[in-house]
Scaffold this motif. Structure first.
Motif, PDB file in Angstrom:
ATOM      1  N   ILE A  31      30.771  49.554  31.522  1.00 20.76           N
ATOM      2  CA  ILE A  31      31.343  48.427  30.778  1.00 20.76           C
ATOM      3  C   ILE A  31      32.629  47.953  31.459  1.00 20.76           C
ATOM      4  N   GLY A  32      33.460  48.914  31.878  1.00 22.68           N
ATOM      5  CA  GLY A  32      34.703  48.560  32.557  1.00 22.68           C
ATOM      6  C   GLY A  32      34.451  47.771  33.834  1.00 22.68           C
ATOM      7  N   THR A  33      33.412  48.154  34.570  1.00 21.19           N
ATOM      8  CA  THR A  33      33.129  47.465  35.828  1.00 21.19           C
ATOM      9  C   THR A  33      32.687  46.030  35.579  1.00 21.19           C
ATOM     10  N   PHE A  34      31.888  45.825  34.540  1.00 20.32           N
ATOM     11  CA  PHE A  34      31.468  44.457  34.236  1.00 20.32           C
ATOM     12  C   PHE A  34      32.661  43.584  33.869  1.00 20.32           C
ATOM     13  N   GLN A  35      33.762  44.215  33.423  1.00 18.09           N
ATOM     14  CA  GLN A  35      34.933  43.422  33.028  1.00 18.09           C
ATOM     15  C   GLN A  35      36.075  43.568  34.022  1.00 18.09           C
ATOM     16  N   TYR A  36      35.747  44.084  35.197  1.00 20.62           N
ATOM     17  CA  TYR A  36      36.746  44.383  36.223  1.00 20.62           C
ATOM     18  C   TYR A  36      37.419  43.098  36.694  1.00 20.62           C
ATOM     19  N   PHE A  37      38.712  42.993  36.504  1.00 15.69           N
ATOM     20  CA  PHE A  37      39.365  41.727  36.836  1.00 15.69           C
ATOM     21  C   PHE A  37      40.561  41.888  37.769  1.00 15.69           C
ATOM     22  N   THR A  38      41.532  42.701  37.356  1.00 15.96           N
ATOM     23  CA  THR A  38      42.850  42.627  37.982  1.00 15.96           C
ATOM     24  C   THR A  38      42.828  42.923  39.483  1.00 15.96           C
ATOM     25  N   LEU A  39      42.157  43.991  39.875  1.00 13.53           N
ATOM     26  CA  LEU A  39      42.219  44.348  41.297  1.00 13.53           C
ATOM     27  C   LEU A  39      41.518  43.344  42.207  1.00 13.53           C
ATOM     28  N   PRO A  40      40.270  42.951  41.912  1.00 13.12           N
ATOM     29  CA  PRO A  40      39.686  41.934  42.789  1.00 13.12           C
ATOM     30  C   PRO A  40      40.491  40.619  42.776  1.00 13.12           C
ATOM     31  N   TRP A  41      41.039  40.302  41.629  1.00 14.88           N
ATOM     32  CA  TRP A  41      41.808  39.066  41.514  1.00 14.88           C
ATOM     33  C   TRP A  41      43.041  39.121  42.404  1.00 14.88           C
ATOM     34  N   LEU A  42      43.721  40.251  42.435  1.00 13.59           N
ATOM     35  CA  LEU A  42      44.971  40.348  43.187  1.00 13.59           C
ATOM     36  C   LEU A  42      44.758  40.713  44.652  1.00 13.59           C
ATOM     37  N   LEU A  43      43.764  41.537  44.940  1.00 13.65           N
ATOM     38  CA  LEU A  43      43.626  42.044  46.298  1.00 13.65           C
ATOM     39  C   LEU A  43      42.871  41.092  47.207  1.00 13.65           C
ATOM     40  N   THR A  44      41.808  40.506  46.688  1.00 12.85           N
ATOM     41  CA  THR A  44      40.952  39.718  47.579  1.00 12.85           C
ATOM     42  C   THR A  44      40.715  38.297  47.078  1.00 12.85           C
ATOM     43  N   GLN A  45      41.175  37.995  45.883  1.00 13.68           N
ATOM     44  CA  GLN A  45      40.908  36.684  45.271  1.00 13.68           C
ATOM     45  C   GLN A  45      39.414  36.341  45.358  1.00 13.68           C
ATOM     46  N   GLY A  46      38.584  37.341  45.282  1.00 12.16           N
ATOM     47  CA  GLY A  46      37.144  37.094  45.322  1.00 12.16           C
ATOM     48  C   GLY A  46      36.577  37.061  46.731  1.00 12.16           C
ATOM     49  N   GLY A  47      37.434  36.950  47.736  1.00 14.99           N
ATOM     50  CA  GLY A  47      36.975  36.822  49.107  1.00 14.99           C
ATOM     51  C   GLY A  47      36.599  38.159  49.691  1.00 14.99           C
ATOM     52  N   PRO A  48      36.217  38.268  50.930  1.00 13.67           N
ATOM     53  CA  PRO A  48      35.919  37.174  51.855  1.00 13.67           C
ATOM     54  C   PRO A  48      34.571  36.534  51.525  1.00 13.67           C
ATOM     55  N   ASP A  49      34.542  35.235  51.550  1.00 10.61           N
ATOM     56  CA  ASP A  49      33.319  34.477  51.279  1.00 10.61           C
ATOM     57  C   ASP A  49      32.629  34.978  50.002  1.00 10.61           C
ATOM     58  N   ASN A  50      33.437  35.131  48.947  1.00 10.98           N
ATOM     59  CA  ASN A  50      32.938  35.532  47.627  1.00 10.98           C
ATOM     60  C   ASN A  50      32.286  36.906  47.578  1.00 10.98           C
ATOM     61  N   ALA A  51      32.549  37.732  48.591  1.00  9.83           N
ATOM     62  CA  ALA A  51      31.917  39.061  48.602  1.00  9.83           C
ATOM     63  C   ALA A  51      32.446  39.935  47.479  1.00  9.83           C
ATOM     64  N   THR A  52      33.666  39.686  47.019  1.00  6.87           N
ATOM     65  CA  THR A  52      34.201  40.498  45.921  1.00  6.87           C
ATOM     66  C   THR A  52      34.478  39.644  44.690  1.00  6.87           C
ATOM     67  N   ASN A  53      33.836  38.475  44.639  1.00  2.64           N
ATOM     68  CA  ASN A  53      33.986  37.652  43.440  1.00  2.64           C
ATOM     69  C   ASN A  53      33.162  38.292  42.333  1.00  2.64           C
ATOM     70  N   LEU A  54      33.834  38.791  41.317  1.00  4.33           N
ATOM     71  CA  LEU A  54      33.139  39.522  40.267  1.00  4.33           C
ATOM     72  C   LEU A  54      33.059  38.695  38.979  1.00  4.33           C
ATOM     73  N   TYR A  55      32.237  39.171  38.071  1.00  5.36           N
ATOM     74  CA  TYR A  55      31.912  38.415  36.869  1.00  5.36           C
ATOM     75  C   TYR A  55      33.156  37.957  36.117  1.00  5.36           C
ATOM     76  N   ALA A  56      34.052  38.917  35.831  1.00  2.00           N
ATOM     77  CA  ALA A  56      35.225  38.567  35.029  1.00  2.00           C
ATOM     78  C   ALA A  56      36.137  37.589  35.764  1.00  2.00           C
ATOM     79  N   VAL A  57      36.178  37.708  37.093  1.00  3.04           N
ATOM     80  CA  VAL A  57      37.013  36.806  37.890  1.00  3.04           C
ATOM     81  C   VAL A  57      36.461  35.382  37.803  1.00  3.04           C
ATOM     82  N   TYR A  58      35.152  35.260  38.025  1.00  9.08           N
ATOM     83  CA  TYR A  58      34.525  33.936  38.019  1.00  9.08           C
ATOM     84  C   TYR A  58      34.602  33.319  36.630  1.00  9.08           C
TER      85      TYR A  58
END
Lengths: 311, 345
Positions: free
Chosen positions: A237-264
């Motif tokens: 459940i936590g992973t499906f709502q994972y936001f802060t780290l991908p948002w701050l570390l990669t902003q979803g990049g490179p080329d959306n490889a780390t763009n996750l559900y909660a971020v989008y």
């Protein structure tokens, strides 16, 4: 049927009703703050969100009803959504087992008699109390491709720098690694479960001639299976709502490889102001989480042994 | 209740223990709880009554423990080495952060990495605080966390009392509802909540973050309820006979006895709010309102030409220190917290 109620018993019953009514009022008074909160901050938002998910709503203009269009768009026209969903499922399928296996093994290591055990336990737990933003900053520096610790050590041995966060291949795994690092609470939960395993079971297993490996698989794992199931579900459940780290570390990049559900979802709601679309995403998320929970219960739940459970 | 971070995957595994425990609670409610007054039912059902079948493997010889003393000594040394290595690996990023926070430029960009910089530059800390008003962020965070802790303490203890120590019609239905709210991902309510708070004119204030805490959250209510159930009913019955009101019993008898659980709640809520990033990100615009979480990110993005790592690392250090200190001081409470949420049976 003749009712044989005397005046005395009637007044008795009335008193009982009055007492029950009084109890009800007092009980309601105690839970009133929660109940009001439930109505304002949960029940109404659920209904509103369901309604918005069938509208186009950009905050400035009133919501416009568009039927199932948001849901249809998500699955048929939004390629990015499919990438994001795929990424998130990758994080669940790779990251959750990684956290489970590593922290379970660590807990087993810690469950031995040893000197400085409290110290080790603290060392493993401390990363998980580091706030997400702070750990983002620390890992930004750790993963820095020029002078971050890892690439700096590599450079010492003349190994070319590895772009941990900007490589398509590695970015996901780099983020998952941070999760493993910060899974101290899972270790603690497992440790608690392990300490509850009765010694007599191990003694019995030794008498039966089970070796260390068999004891692990046939005693340790089944006896801690409720904890394993629990950590599996919460970290899923936590992973499906994972936001802060991908948002701050990669902003979803490179080329959306780390763009996750909660971020989008956040981007749709608060950057593109597609509130209706984001609401539809939220409901799809809810359904996915329910499906995964049921899946985990179906596949793993059957094997879970609850102490005291009678067949 | 907008606990956008209550279920975040990092810190949260311990608190969310509940969902696990919750299953058994719901099952109990369906079966025995309603009819039974027995306090034993209220404890944790994890007493092992019979052993699971251990698969017998006839082919394995009974070996006893034939390993020689010196072989055992070797494996002991190997294990100890493994423990130390792993523990070191876990704290390595934090040691690296501390080390970087007192470095000068040359030390930062030195290959191989410098672990113990000399001379040290403690003034990085003071200079970093001037890059952004970090002291202000710190105060904002303290106020926010303090207010949220107060809110959860008041509202959750009231509701938990109503759900555990009083019997009234409809209680169990409402409690099931309260548990069910924990299942809902915060994303579902996030957007309507934002619109409500916008309509109220609460954007760019702490109100959307603090006021809902005064209405309780399912998780903490559950936590306290479990604890309240373990307090013997004789205490309140005696007080009843003496003519005390429910409010008196709640304030003078149950709350003082529940101090350990209240401490756990306060501690967890403090950690949650200190950590909360998404909530402030949605609701706060002005930088002078930022809590530490947003301030740290602001700091990172405000180095236009070149990121000065020692500054960022010293600010990061400052943002972690309260939590580490709090954790080290309250390790016992943490362990209690796990016990209360049902893990250590």
């Amino acid at each position: 049927m003749a009712v044989l109620s005397t005046a005395a018993s009637r007044s008795h019953r009335q008193a009982a009703t009055r007492r029950e009514w009084r109890r009800f009022v007092i009980g309601m008074l105690f839970v009133m703050p929660w109940l009001l909160g439930f109505i304002f901050w949960t029940a109404y938002p659920i209904l509103a969100s369901l309604y918005y998910s069938f509208t186009a709503y950009d905050v400035l203009n009133p919501p416009r009803f568009i039927g199932w269009a948001n849901y249809v768009n998500l699955f048929q026209h939004d390629n990015l959504f499919q990438t994001v969903l795929g990424n998130t499922i990758y994080f669940v399928v790779v990251g959750v087992p990684a956290v489970l296996i590593i922290s379970f093994l660590m807990a087993n290591l810690l469950n031995k008699e040893m000197r400085f055990r409290a110290l080790f336990r603290t060392a493993f737990f401390v990363p998980s109390i580091v706030p997400a933003v702070a750990s983002a900053m620390v890992w930004l520096w750790m993963y820095n491709p020029n002078y971050g610790l890892i690439d700096n050590i590599l450079a010492t041995f003349n190994i070319p720098a590895v772009p941990w966060l900007s490589s398509l291949r590695l970015a996901k795994l780099s983020l998952i690694f941070i999760n493993v690092w910060a899974s101290g609470s899972a270790i603690l939960i497992f440790l608690g479960a392990l300490q509850d395993v009765p010694r007599s079971l191990y003694d019995a297993a030794v008498v039966d001639g089970a070796n260390r490996w068999q004891r692990f698989w046939n005693v340790t794992v089944p006896m801690s299976s409720p904890a394993i199931l629990f950590v599996a579900i919460t970290s899923m459940i936590g992973t499906f709502q994972y936001f802060t780290l991908p948002w701050l570390l990669t902003q979803g990049g490179p080329d959306n490889a780390t763009n996750l559900y909660a971020v989008y979802l956040y981007q749709n709601a608060f950057q593109f102001f597609k509130m209706g679309y984001a609401s539809a995403m939220a409901w799809v998320l809810f359904v996915i989480i329910v499906v995964f929970t049921v899946l985990i219960f179906r596949t793993g739940g059957a094997k879970v042994y609850y102490g005291g459970q009678v067949d | 209740m907008p606990t956008s971070d209550h279920r975040r995957c990092q810190l949260v595994a311990i608190p969310t223990t509940v969902i696990w425990e919750e299953r058994s609670v719901l099952a109990r409610m369906a079966t025995s709880y309603l009819s039974s007054r027995d306090l034993a039912h209220v404890g944790y059902p994890r007493v092992v009554q019979h052993q699971p079948s251990i698969r017998h493997n006839r082919r394995v010889k009974i070996t006893g423990d034939p390993t020689g003393a010196h072989k055992r000594w070797l494996s002991r040394v190997a294990l100890t080495a493994l423990w130390w290595t792993l523990a070191l690996l876990f704290v390595l990023p934090l040691l690296w952060m501390i080390s970087t926070s007192v470095k000068n430029d040359a030390q930062v960009y030195h290959v191989p990495p410098v672990w113990l910089p000399w001379p040290v530059r403690p003034q990085n800390y003071l200079e970093a605080l001037r890059v952004q008003p970090f002291g202000l962020f710190f105060l904002n965070s303290l106020q926010y966390s303090g207010a949220a802790v107060l809110g959860e303490l008041v509202s959750c203890s009231l509701a938990a009392y109503g759900f555990s120590r009083l019997r009234w019609r409809g209680r169990d239905v409402l409690f099931a509802l309260c548990l069910a709210t924990m299942m809902l991902p915060d994303q579902v309510t996030m957007i309507p909540l934002f619109l409500i708070f916008r309509a109220l004119g609460w954007i760019n204030t702490y109100r959307p973050l603090i006021i809902p805490t005064f209405f309780g959250s399912g998780y903490f209510i559950f936590l306290l309820r479990q604890f309240f159930l373990t307090i013997p009913t004789e205490f309140s019955e005696a007080a009843h006979i003496d003519g005390a009101t429910e409010l008196r019993i709640f304030l003078d008898i149950v709350l003082p006895l529940a101090k350990p659980a209240l401490a756990v709640l306060a501690l967890f809520e403090f950690f949650f709010t200190w950590d909360n990033y998404l909530g402030p990100l949605i609701y706060l615009d002005s930088t002078h309102l930022y809590p530490v979480a947003l301030g740290l990110q602001l700091m990172q993005s405000s180095f236009v030409e070149k990121l000065i790592w020692p500054y960022l690392m010293s600010a990061t250090m400052v943002s972690i220190v309260p939590l580490i200190v709090l954790f080290l001081l309250t390790q016992r409470v943490f362990v209690q917290g796990i016990a209360i949420s049902g893990l250590r049976g």
